[in-house]
Design an enzyme around this catalytic site. Structure first.
Site, short mmCIF file in Angstrom:
data_model
loop_
_atom_site.label_atom_id
_atom_site.label_comp_id
_atom_site.label_asym_id
_atom_site.label_seq_id
_atom_site.Cartn_x
_atom_site.Cartn_y
_atom_site.Cartn_z
N ASP A 100 0.81 -1.22 0.00
CA ASP A 100 0.00 0.00 0.00
C ASP A 100 0.84 1.27 0.00
OD1 ASP A 100 -2.24 -1.63 0.11
OD2 ASP A 100 -2.25 -1.65 2.30
N GLN A 126 1.95 -6.01 -3.18
CA GLN A 126 2.43 -6.13 -1.79
C GLN A 126 3.72 -5.33 -1.62
OE1 GLN A 126 1.38 -9.50 -3.36
NE2 GLN A 126 -0.53 -8.49 -2.87
N GLY A 161 -4.63 -4.20 -3.81
CA GLY A 161 -5.61 -3.16 -4.10
C GLY A 161 -4.81 -1.92 -4.46
N HIS A 162 -4.78 -1.59 -5.74
CA HIS A 162 -3.96 -0.47 -6.21
C HIS A 162 -4.89 0.67 -6.62
CE1 HIS A 162 -0.33 -3.29 -7.16
NE2 HIS A 162 -0.73 -3.35 -5.92
N LYS A 183 1.81 2.12 -5.19
CA LYS A 183 2.36 1.57 -6.45
C LYS A 183 1.46 1.88 -7.64
CE LYS A 183 2.34 -2.41 -4.35
NZ LYS A 183 2.11 -2.02 -2.94
P1 GDP Z 1 -0.76 0.38 -3.58
O1 GDP Z 1 -1.37 -0.89 -3.12
O2 GDP Z 1 0.72 0.41 -3.34
O3 GDP Z 1 -1.10 0.73 -5.01
O4 GDP Z 1 -1.37 1.54 -2.65
P2 GDP Z 1 -2.91 1.69 -2.20
O5 GDP Z 1 -3.69 2.19 -3.36
O6 GDP Z 1 -3.39 0.45 -1.53
O7 GDP Z 1 -2.77 2.77 -1.06
C1 GDP Z 1 -2.27 4.04 -1.29
C2 GDP Z 1 -3.34 5.07 -0.89
O8 GDP Z 1 -2.76 6.34 -0.77
C3 GDP Z 1 -4.43 5.21 -1.94
O9 GDP Z 1 -5.64 5.55 -1.29
C4 GDP Z 1 -3.93 6.38 -2.79
O10 GDP Z 1 -4.98 7.09 -3.43
C5 GDP Z 1 -3.30 7.24 -1.74
N1 GDP Z 1 -2.15 8.05 -2.17
C6 GDP Z 1 -1.18 7.72 -3.07
N2 GDP Z 1 -0.24 8.68 -3.09
C7 GDP Z 1 -0.61 9.62 -2.20
C8 GDP Z 1 -0.01 10.84 -1.74
O11 GDP Z 1 1.07 11.24 -2.15
N3 GDP Z 1 -0.69 11.53 -0.77
C9 GDP Z 1 -1.88 11.11 -0.27
N4 GDP Z 1 -2.45 11.85 0.67
N5 GDP Z 1 -2.46 9.96 -0.68
C10 GDP Z 1 -1.82 9.22 -1.61
P1 IMO Z 2 -0.92 -4.15 -2.27
O1 IMO Z 2 -0.46 -4.68 -3.58
C1 IMO Z 2 -1.00 -4.60 2.07
C2 IMO Z 2 -1.10 -8.70 3.63
C3 IMO Z 2 -2.35 -9.18 4.34
C4 IMO Z 2 -1.74 -10.15 5.31
C5 IMO Z 2 -0.61 -10.80 4.51
C6 IMO Z 2 -0.99 -12.12 3.85
O2 IMO Z 2 -2.20 -3.41 -2.33
O3 IMO Z 2 0.18 -3.39 -1.60
P2 IMO Z 2 -2.53 -12.80 1.79
O4 IMO Z 2 -3.98 -12.53 1.52
O5 IMO Z 2 -1.60 -12.26 0.76
O6 IMO Z 2 -2.26 -14.24 2.10
O7 IMO Z 2 -2.22 -12.00 3.17
O8 IMO Z 2 -0.29 -9.86 3.49
N1 IMO Z 2 -1.32 -8.18 2.26
C7 IMO Z 2 -1.25 -6.88 1.94
N2 IMO Z 2 -1.05 -5.79 2.71
N3 IMO Z 2 -1.11 -4.47 0.73
C8 IMO Z 2 -1.28 -5.56 -0.05
O9 IMO Z 2 -1.26 -5.48 -1.41
C9 IMO Z 2 -1.40 -6.83 0.54
N4 IMO Z 2 -1.59 -8.08 0.07
C10 IMO Z 2 -1.53 -8.89 1.13
O10 IMO Z 2 -3.01 -8.11 4.98
O11 IMO Z 2 -1.14 -9.46 6.39
MG MG Z 3 -2.90 -1.54 -1.82
#
Ligand code: GDP
Ligand code: IMO
Ligand code: MG
Length: 421
Positions: free
Chosen positions: A14, A223, A41-42, A17
């Site tokens: 998270d 991840q 979840g991106h 990416k």
């Molecule tokens: P990913 O899994 O690495 O793609 O990241 P996620 O989407 O799960 O989580 C990143 C969260 O931070 C999302 O809700 C994005 O919209 C938000 N986000 C990304 N970059 C920024 C930033 O620079 N500032 C803020 N405030 N939010 C951001």
């Molecule tokens: P993105 O790509 C954050 C965590 C789960 C749990 C562990 C194992 O959005 O960064 P799993 O379902 O993979 O067997 O769970 O990994 N986890 C993540 N945490 N971002 C993710 O993906 C994750 N994918 C799995 O919460 O701790």
């Molecule tokens: Mg994510």
């Protein structure tokens, strides 16, 4: 000949990416996911809209690009269909832009049941998985029992499915669970038909040919490094290699064909699910980071645990991945903080160390260095030179500590809120 550039998370996932892959996609012709599945979840935001991608690469929104779900990914046809139909409804015609490796493994309905059963069996030591069947699907892959996307084309697919299901049933019964997949099974089979509308490819050939012909490829990680099955905080990890080496096995490219490695990190740290997190904050500051950063899981909605930036873990992640450029996200979340702390070393059982220890379950005390906050709204900044001195001091400290330049700073969730140096 071109090389594959890589974007991957340096923390516990998270990091942002999805946003950065979308921002960088205009410079690439192919974008490919190499591991993970719908546990990811991106999030992407642009033109006032927000999208969450799970299995589909984040290059999908920029026209004229080829997006590939690589062999290292595990794919749930039902969730894939939901995701693809949401994008189609928003006007993105995926059949022209998305291909799927025949070697990607299928997540079966019974894999989800096994995921839940494994968690119950672990009791208090549960991983806190996303419940998407990730662990059991990768287990079947390595125990040579998996079903792959390409198997959908075989005439005896139903029999292969039935054999896998009855094996899973026996396992579930052995663990004291029933094996009721209910109407999910029918939806699953319908979704496999839907999947066949896409081009199923030998992605290793497609990617290597693209490189040979001078087309650029971006690999998108899911991840993060600290969730890697080998190098993460085992056993509280996911079941794939999230690190750079995973690009080689997850797409079929040789190590010599890896180019830039972009490592993404948040200006602080988060983690969702169980497991050690040395710089976690249990106080008001942690709650403040969660509120200001909207730190709730994109997939499960769970609260993310929050804490200070951990340079011991970051240096470790930079080393394992051979990171060549850093990308710092969510700096704006700490706009109003008076003091910002960074862990520069740990004290493990009273002994100071700069290394990420084998066991994090004992007493690990982070040793902090404090920085004055920048106390201004970074979201209005458009060029690196405009950043306040306190912020630049923070960035440059991280560069010195890791030996890698911070090339991109993100100051908001929108595509446009990105500063490239
Ligand atoms: P990913 O899994 O690495 O793609 O990241 P996620 O989407 O799960 O989580 C990143 C969260 O931070 C999302 O809700 C994005 O919209 C938000 N986000 C990304 N970059 C920024 C930033 O620079 N500032 C803020 N405030 N939010 C951001
Ligand atoms: P993105 O790509 C954050 C965590 C789960 C749990 C562990 C194992 O959005 O960064 P799993 O379902 O993979 O067997 O769970 O990994 N986890 C993540 N945490 N971002 C993710 O993906 C994750 N994918 C799995 O919460 O701790
Ligand atoms: Mg994510």
């Amino acid at each position: 000949m071109k090389k594959v550039d890589v974007i991957l998370g340096l923390q516990w996932g998270d990091e942002g990416k999805g946003k950065v892959v979308d921002v960088l996609t205009p410079s690439y012709e192919v974008v490919a996911r190499f591991q993970g599945g719908p546990n990811a979840g991106h999030t992407l935001e642009f033109e006032g809209k927000k999208y969450i991608l799970r299995s589909i690469p984040s290059g999908i929104f920029q026209g004229g690009k080829t997006n590939i779900i690589g062999n290292g990914v595990v794919l749930d046809p039902v969730l894939f269909r939901e995701e693809a139909e949401t994008l189609a409804a928003a006007g993105y015609d995926l059949t022209q832009r998305l291909c799927i490796s025949k070697k990607a493994h299928l997540i079966l309905p019974t894999h989800r049941l096994l995921d839940a059963a494994n968690e119950v069996a672990k009791g208090g030591a549960k991983i806190g998985t996303t419940g998407k069947g990730i662990g059991p699907t990768y287990t079947d892959k390595t125990s040579r029992n998996g079903l792959r996307v390409g198997d959908l084309l075989r005439p005896d697919f139903r029999e292969r499915y039935a054999a896998a299901k009855s094996r899973h049933e026996a396992m579930l019964r052995g663990m004291g669970h029933s094996c009721d997949v209910g109407e999910l099974e029918e939806r699953w089979f319908e979704a496999t038909e839907y999947l066949l509308r896409f081009r199923l490819i030998d992605s290793e050939y497609v990617i290597n040919k693209a490189l040979t012909e001078g087309r650029s490829v971006l690999a998108e990680g899911a991840q993060g490094t600290l969730l890697d099955v080998d190098f993460g905080s085992y056993p509280f990890v996911t079941s794939s290699n999230t690190v750079c080496a995973g690009v080689c096995t997850g797409l079929g490219v040789a190590p010599s064909r890896i180019g830039e490695v972009y490592g993404i990190f948040k200006a602080y740290c988060t983690r969702v699910g169980s497991g050690p997190f040395p710089t976690e904050l249990f106080d008001e500051t942690g709650a403040r980071l969660r509120d200001l950063g909207h730190e709730y899981g994109a997939v499960t909605g769970r609260e993310r645990r929050c804490g200070w930036l951990d340079l011991v873990a970051l240096r470790y992640a930079v080393m394992i991945n051979g990171v060549t450029q850093l990308i710092m996200m969510k700096s704006d979340v700490m706009n109003d903080f008076d003091t910002i702390r960074v862990a520069t070393a740990y004290e493990v059982d009273g002994v100071r160390t700069d290394e990420f220890p084998y066991a994090l379950d004992g007493e690990v005390k982070p040793l902090y260095e404090d920085f004055a906050g920048w106390k201004c709204d970074l979201r209005s900044v458009k060029r690196y030179e405009e950043f306040p001195a306190e912020f630049k001091r923070y960035v440059e400290f991280i560069e010195r500590a890791t030996g890698v330049p911070v090339r991109i700073v993100s100051v908001g969730p929108d595509r446009s809120e990105t500063i490239v140096r």
